[in-house]
Design a protein around this motif. Structure first.
Motif, PDB file in Angstrom:
ATOM      1  N   ASN A  38      29.964   4.178  53.021  1.00 57.03           N
ATOM      2  CA  ASN A  38      30.831   3.329  53.833  1.00 57.03           C
ATOM      3  C   ASN A  38      31.859   2.547  53.035  1.00 57.03           C
ATOM      4  O   ASN A  38      33.033   2.512  53.393  1.00 57.03           O
ATOM      5  CB  ASN A  38      29.968   2.402  54.692  1.00 57.03           C
ATOM      6  N   SER A  39      31.449   1.937  51.938  1.00 69.07           N
ATOM      7  CA  SER A  39      32.426   1.190  51.138  1.00 69.07           C
ATOM      8  C   SER A  39      33.423   2.150  50.491  1.00 69.07           C
ATOM      9  O   SER A  39      34.609   1.857  50.384  1.00 69.07           O
ATOM     10  CB  SER A  39      31.739   0.308  50.097  1.00 69.07           C
ATOM     11  N   ILE A  75      31.859  -2.725  46.905  1.00 69.49           N
ATOM     12  CA  ILE A  75      30.656  -3.420  46.429  1.00 69.49           C
ATOM     13  C   ILE A  75      29.566  -3.370  47.497  1.00 69.49           C
ATOM     14  O   ILE A  75      29.593  -4.139  48.457  1.00 69.49           O
ATOM     15  CB  ILE A  75      30.979  -4.895  46.100  1.00 69.49           C
ATOM     16  N   PRO A  76      28.583  -2.493  47.347  1.00 65.64           N
ATOM     17  CA  PRO A  76      27.440  -2.555  48.253  1.00 65.64           C
ATOM     18  C   PRO A  76      26.604  -3.801  47.964  1.00 65.64           C
ATOM     19  O   PRO A  76      26.461  -4.210  46.808  1.00 65.64           O
ATOM     20  CB  PRO A  76      26.645  -1.294  47.914  1.00 65.64           C
ATOM     21  N   ILE A  77      26.094  -4.394  49.012  1.00 62.64           N
ATOM     22  CA  ILE A  77      25.223  -5.560  48.882  1.00 62.64           C
ATOM     23  C   ILE A  77      23.768  -5.099  48.947  1.00 62.64           C
ATOM     24  O   ILE A  77      23.367  -4.439  49.900  1.00 62.64           O
ATOM     25  CB  ILE A  77      25.491  -6.584  50.016  1.00 62.64           C
ATOM     26  N   PHE A  78      23.009  -5.427  47.911  1.00 59.89           N
ATOM     27  CA  PHE A  78      21.570  -5.161  47.881  1.00 59.89           C
ATOM     28  C   PHE A  78      20.869  -6.504  47.712  1.00 59.89           C
ATOM     29  O   PHE A  78      21.189  -7.255  46.786  1.00 59.89           O
ATOM     30  CB  PHE A  78      21.189  -4.270  46.693  1.00 59.89           C
ATOM     31  N   TYR A 107      33.116  -4.884  50.761  1.00 56.31           N
ATOM     32  CA  TYR A 107      31.657  -4.997  50.752  1.00 56.31           C
ATOM     33  C   TYR A 107      31.048  -4.165  51.880  1.00 56.31           C
ATOM     34  O   TYR A 107      31.622  -4.055  52.965  1.00 56.31           O
ATOM     35  CB  TYR A 107      31.241  -6.455  50.954  1.00 56.31           C
ATOM     36  N   SER A 108      29.864  -3.629  51.621  1.00 62.31           N
ATOM     37  CA  SER A 108      29.074  -3.002  52.676  1.00 62.31           C
ATOM     38  C   SER A 108      27.663  -3.579  52.615  1.00 62.31           C
ATOM     39  O   SER A 108      27.139  -3.840  51.530  1.00 62.31           O
ATOM     40  CB  SER A 108      29.057  -1.480  52.517  1.00 62.31           C
ATOM     41  N   ILE A 143      25.355   6.472  56.295  1.00 61.38           N
ATOM     42  CA  ILE A 143      26.671   6.994  55.930  1.00 61.38           C
ATOM     43  C   ILE A 143      27.400   7.377  57.205  1.00 61.38           C
ATOM     44  O   ILE A 143      26.827   7.973  58.111  1.00 61.38           O
ATOM     45  CB  ILE A 143      26.541   8.191  54.976  1.00 61.38           C
ATOM     46  N   GLY A 144      28.666   7.015  57.276  1.00 63.65           N
ATOM     47  CA  GLY A 144      29.474   7.320  58.449  1.00 63.65           C
ATOM     48  C   GLY A 144      29.672   6.142  59.382  1.00 63.65           C
ATOM     49  O   GLY A 144      30.476   6.211  60.305  1.00 63.65           O
ATOM     50  N   ALA A 145      28.940   5.052  59.148  1.00 63.80           N
ATOM     51  CA  ALA A 145      29.057   3.883  60.034  1.00 63.80           C
ATOM     52  C   ALA A 145      30.475   3.308  60.008  1.00 63.80           C
ATOM     53  O   ALA A 145      31.026   2.971  61.055  1.00 63.80           O
ATOM     54  CB  ALA A 145      28.036   2.818  59.644  1.00 63.80           C
ATOM     55  N   ALA A 146      31.085   3.221  58.837  1.00 58.30           N
ATOM     56  CA  ALA A 146      32.428   2.636  58.726  1.00 58.30           C
ATOM     57  C   ALA A 146      33.466   3.488  59.445  1.00 58.30           C
ATOM     58  O   ALA A 146      34.415   2.960  60.024  1.00 58.30           O
ATOM     59  CB  ALA A 146      32.815   2.469  57.258  1.00 58.30           C
ATOM     60  N   ALA A 147      33.285   4.796  59.426  1.00 57.20           N
ATOM     61  CA  ALA A 147      34.255   5.703  60.063  1.00 57.20           C
ATOM     62  C   ALA A 147      34.297   5.521  61.574  1.00 57.20           C
ATOM     63  O   ALA A 147      35.271   5.917  62.214  1.00 57.20           O
ATOM     64  CB  ALA A 147      33.917   7.155  59.724  1.00 57.20           C
ATOM     65  N   GLN A 148      33.278   4.887  62.133  1.00 56.61           N
ATOM     66  CA  GLN A 148      33.207   4.661  63.579  1.00 56.61           C
ATOM     67  C   GLN A 148      33.755   3.304  63.986  1.00 56.61           C
ATOM     68  O   GLN A 148      33.769   2.975  65.166  1.00 56.61           O
ATOM     69  CB  GLN A 148      31.744   4.775  64.048  1.00 56.61           C
ATOM     70  N   ARG A 149      34.192   2.506  63.033  1.00 54.64           N
ATOM     71  CA  ARG A 149      34.599   1.127  63.303  1.00 54.64           C
ATOM     72  C   ARG A 149      36.102   0.977  63.150  1.00 54.64           C
ATOM     73  O   ARG A 149      36.619   0.744  62.054  1.00 54.64           O
ATOM     74  CB  ARG A 149      33.877   0.188  62.341  1.00 54.64           C
ATOM     75  N   SER A 150      36.834   1.120  64.239  1.00 58.28           N
ATOM     76  CA  SER A 150      38.297   1.120  64.196  1.00 58.28           C
ATOM     77  C   SER A 150      38.861  -0.180  63.630  1.00 58.28           C
ATOM     78  O   SER A 150      39.868  -0.162  62.918  1.00 58.28           O
ATOM     79  CB  SER A 150      38.890   1.416  65.575  1.00 58.28           C
ATOM     80  N   GLU A 151      38.215  -1.325  63.906  1.00 54.30           N
ATOM     81  CA  GLU A 151      38.741  -2.592  63.383  1.00 54.30           C
ATOM     82  C   GLU A 151      38.672  -2.644  61.866  1.00 54.30           C
ATOM     83  O   GLU A 151      39.563  -3.183  61.208  1.00 54.30           O
ATOM     84  CB  GLU A 151      38.031  -3.798  64.020  1.00 54.30           C
TER      85      GLU A 151
END
Length: 187
Positions: free
Chosen positions: A16-17, A83-86, A125-126, A165-173
Protein backbone atom coordinates in the motif's frame (compact mmCIF):
# COMPACT_ATOMS: atom_id res chain seq x y z
CA UNK A 1 16.88 18.67 -14.36
CA UNK A 2 14.90 18.30 -11.13
CA UNK A 3 15.72 15.20 -9.09
CA UNK A 4 13.61 13.15 -6.69
CA UNK A 5 14.70 10.22 -4.56
CA UNK A 6 11.97 7.73 -3.65
CA UNK A 7 12.72 5.48 -0.68
CA UNK A 8 10.46 2.46 -0.30
CA UNK A 9 10.51 1.35 3.34
CA UNK A 10 8.25 -1.69 3.07
CA UNK A 11 9.29 -5.29 2.59
CA UNK A 12 6.14 -5.73 0.51
CA UNK A 13 6.81 -4.63 -3.05
CA UNK A 14 3.51 -3.48 -4.47
CA UNK A 15 2.15 -2.95 -0.97
CA UNK A 16 0.00 0.00 0.00
CA UNK A 17 2.67 2.56 0.84
CA UNK A 18 4.58 1.54 -2.31
CA UNK A 19 1.42 1.90 -4.41
CA UNK A 20 0.79 5.41 -3.09
CA UNK A 21 4.43 6.31 -3.70
CA UNK A 22 4.10 5.11 -7.30
CA UNK A 23 0.92 7.17 -7.76
CA UNK A 24 2.74 10.26 -6.47
CA UNK A 25 5.73 9.62 -8.74
CA UNK A 26 3.43 9.10 -11.71
CA UNK A 27 1.97 12.59 -11.20
CA UNK A 28 5.36 14.34 -11.23
CA UNK A 29 6.15 16.63 -14.16
CA UNK A 30 7.94 14.92 -17.04
CA UNK A 31 11.16 16.86 -16.48
CA UNK A 32 11.81 15.19 -13.10
CA UNK A 33 14.43 12.45 -12.78
CA UNK A 34 13.45 9.81 -10.21
CA UNK A 35 15.79 7.39 -8.43
CA UNK A 36 14.09 4.57 -6.52
CA UNK A 37 15.57 2.71 -3.57
CA UNK A 38 13.98 -0.34 -1.91
CA UNK A 39 15.44 -0.52 1.60
CA UNK A 40 14.53 -4.21 2.00
CA UNK A 41 16.68 -5.07 -1.05
CA UNK A 42 19.69 -3.08 0.12
CA UNK A 43 22.56 -4.03 2.36
CA UNK A 44 22.33 -1.38 5.05
CA UNK A 45 24.14 -2.23 8.25
CA UNK A 46 23.05 -0.93 11.63
CA UNK A 47 24.63 2.21 13.01
CA UNK A 48 27.28 1.23 15.55
CA UNK A 49 27.28 4.57 17.37
CA UNK A 50 31.05 4.66 16.92
CA UNK A 51 31.08 8.38 16.00
CA UNK A 52 33.64 7.92 13.20
CA UNK A 53 31.37 10.09 11.04
CA UNK A 54 31.48 12.80 13.72
CA UNK A 55 35.28 12.83 13.77
CA UNK A 56 36.06 12.19 10.11
CA UNK A 57 33.37 13.96 8.13
CA UNK A 58 31.18 12.11 5.69
CA UNK A 59 32.91 8.77 6.38
CA UNK A 60 31.25 5.68 7.79
CA UNK A 61 32.88 2.47 8.98
CA UNK A 62 30.30 0.52 6.98
CA UNK A 63 30.96 0.18 3.26
CA UNK A 64 27.47 -0.80 2.20
CA UNK A 65 24.54 0.32 0.03
CA UNK A 66 23.69 3.20 2.35
CA UNK A 67 26.55 5.23 0.90
CA UNK A 68 24.98 5.03 -2.60
CA UNK A 69 21.65 6.13 -1.13
CA UNK A 70 23.39 8.95 0.74
CA UNK A 71 24.95 10.24 -2.48
CA UNK A 72 21.56 10.18 -4.23
CA UNK A 73 19.93 12.08 -1.35
CA UNK A 74 22.66 14.71 -1.45
CA UNK A 75 22.04 15.25 -5.19
CA UNK A 76 18.23 15.22 -4.96
CA UNK A 77 15.97 18.25 -4.81
CA UNK A 78 13.09 16.44 -3.07
CA UNK A 79 12.51 13.16 -1.28
CA UNK A 80 9.60 10.73 -1.00
CA UNK A 81 9.67 8.03 1.68
CA UNK A 82 7.12 5.31 2.32
CA UNK A 83 6.94 4.14 5.92
CA UNK A 84 4.94 1.18 7.18
CA UNK A 85 3.96 1.47 10.82
CA UNK A 86 4.70 -1.57 12.99
CA UNK A 87 3.75 -1.49 16.68
CA UNK A 88 3.07 2.23 16.58
CA UNK A 89 6.28 3.42 14.92
CA UNK A 90 8.32 3.18 11.72
CA UNK A 91 9.26 -0.34 10.62
CA UNK A 92 12.81 -1.60 11.15
CA UNK A 93 14.06 -0.88 7.63
CA UNK A 94 13.11 2.79 7.94
CA UNK A 95 14.38 3.03 11.51
CA UNK A 96 17.73 1.61 10.39
CA UNK A 97 17.87 4.15 7.56
CA UNK A 98 17.18 6.98 10.02
CA UNK A 99 19.85 5.80 12.45
CA UNK A 100 22.44 5.69 9.68
CA UNK A 101 21.31 9.19 8.70
CA UNK A 102 23.28 10.47 11.68
CA UNK A 103 26.14 10.87 9.19
CA UNK A 104 24.25 13.82 7.68
CA UNK A 105 24.96 15.92 10.78
CA UNK A 106 28.15 17.84 11.44
CA UNK A 107 29.23 19.65 14.60
CA UNK A 108 29.09 18.81 18.25
CA UNK A 109 26.22 17.53 20.35
CA UNK A 110 23.57 20.21 20.65
CA UNK A 111 25.23 22.36 17.97
CA UNK A 112 24.60 20.31 14.85
CA UNK A 113 24.72 21.62 11.31
CA UNK A 114 23.61 19.78 8.20
CA UNK A 115 26.10 18.39 5.70
CA UNK A 116 23.58 18.71 2.86
CA UNK A 117 20.93 21.32 2.03
CA UNK A 118 17.48 20.63 3.48
CA UNK A 119 15.21 18.54 1.28
CA UNK A 120 11.43 18.90 1.19
CA UNK A 121 10.04 15.44 1.86
CA UNK A 122 6.70 13.67 1.55
CA UNK A 123 6.16 10.86 4.07
CA UNK A 124 3.66 8.16 3.09
CA UNK A 125 2.62 6.01 6.04
CA UNK A 126 0.63 2.78 6.03
CA UNK A 127 -0.89 1.21 9.11
CA UNK A 128 -3.33 -1.56 9.90
CA UNK A 129 -5.35 0.50 12.35
CA UNK A 130 -8.52 2.15 11.01
CA UNK A 131 -7.86 5.27 13.10
CA UNK A 132 -5.56 7.80 11.36
CA UNK A 133 -4.56 9.44 14.65
CA UNK A 134 -3.81 6.22 16.56
CA UNK A 135 -0.09 6.19 15.72
CA UNK A 136 0.31 9.95 15.33
CA UNK A 137 3.01 10.11 18.05
CA UNK A 138 5.13 7.53 16.21
CA UNK A 139 4.71 9.44 12.95
CA UNK A 140 5.61 12.73 14.62
CA UNK A 141 8.76 11.16 16.10
CA UNK A 142 9.73 9.74 12.70
CA UNK A 143 9.07 13.08 10.98
CA UNK A 144 11.16 14.80 13.66
CA UNK A 145 14.07 12.39 13.07
CA UNK A 146 13.83 12.88 9.31
CA UNK A 147 13.84 16.64 9.87
CA UNK A 148 16.93 16.40 12.04
CA UNK A 149 18.63 14.73 9.05
CA UNK A 150 17.59 17.63 6.84
CA UNK A 151 14.63 15.81 5.31
CA UNK A 152 11.88 18.28 6.19
CA UNK A 153 8.49 16.56 5.97
CA UNK A 154 6.20 19.00 4.17
CA UNK A 155 3.33 16.57 3.69
CA UNK A 156 2.21 13.38 5.40
CA UNK A 157 -0.16 10.88 3.79
CA UNK A 158 -1.62 8.12 5.98
CA UNK A 159 -3.18 4.93 4.61
CA UNK A 160 -5.22 3.18 7.29
CA UNK A 161 -6.57 -0.39 7.17
CA UNK A 162 -3.56 -1.38 5.11
CA UNK A 163 -2.86 -4.93 6.26
CA UNK A 164 -4.06 -6.33 2.94
CA UNK A 165 -2.18 -5.50 -0.27
CA UNK A 166 -4.45 -3.55 -2.57
CA UNK A 167 -6.27 -1.59 0.14
CA UNK A 168 -4.79 1.75 -0.98
CA UNK A 169 -5.79 1.15 -4.61
CA UNK A 170 -9.44 1.11 -3.48
CA UNK A 171 -9.27 4.46 -1.69
CA UNK A 172 -9.88 7.28 -4.17
CA UNK A 173 -9.26 10.03 -1.58
CA UNK A 174 -5.76 8.65 -0.87
CA UNK A 175 -4.98 8.19 -4.55
CA UNK A 176 -6.05 11.78 -5.17
CA UNK A 177 -3.95 13.05 -2.27
CA UNK A 178 -0.87 11.17 -3.51
CA UNK A 179 -1.36 12.40 -7.09
CA UNK A 180 -1.85 15.98 -5.90
CA UNK A 181 1.34 15.75 -3.82
CA UNK A 182 3.20 14.72 -6.98
CA UNK A 183 1.69 17.50 -9.06
CA UNK A 184 2.53 20.18 -6.47
CA UNK A 185 5.87 18.88 -5.20
CA UNK A 186 7.89 21.53 -7.01
CA UNK A 187 5.50 24.48 -6.51
Amino acid sequence: MKKVVAIYGSHRKGGNSAHLTDVLLGALPEDVEVKKFYLADMEINHCKGCFVCRRNGNICVHKDDFLTLLDAIAEADKLIISIPIFFGTACSTVTGFIHRGYILLAGENGQYTLRIPKKDTVAIYSQGSPFPEEFRKGMELTNFALGAMGLKVKETIVCTLSNEIGAAAQRSELLDKAANAGKTLFE
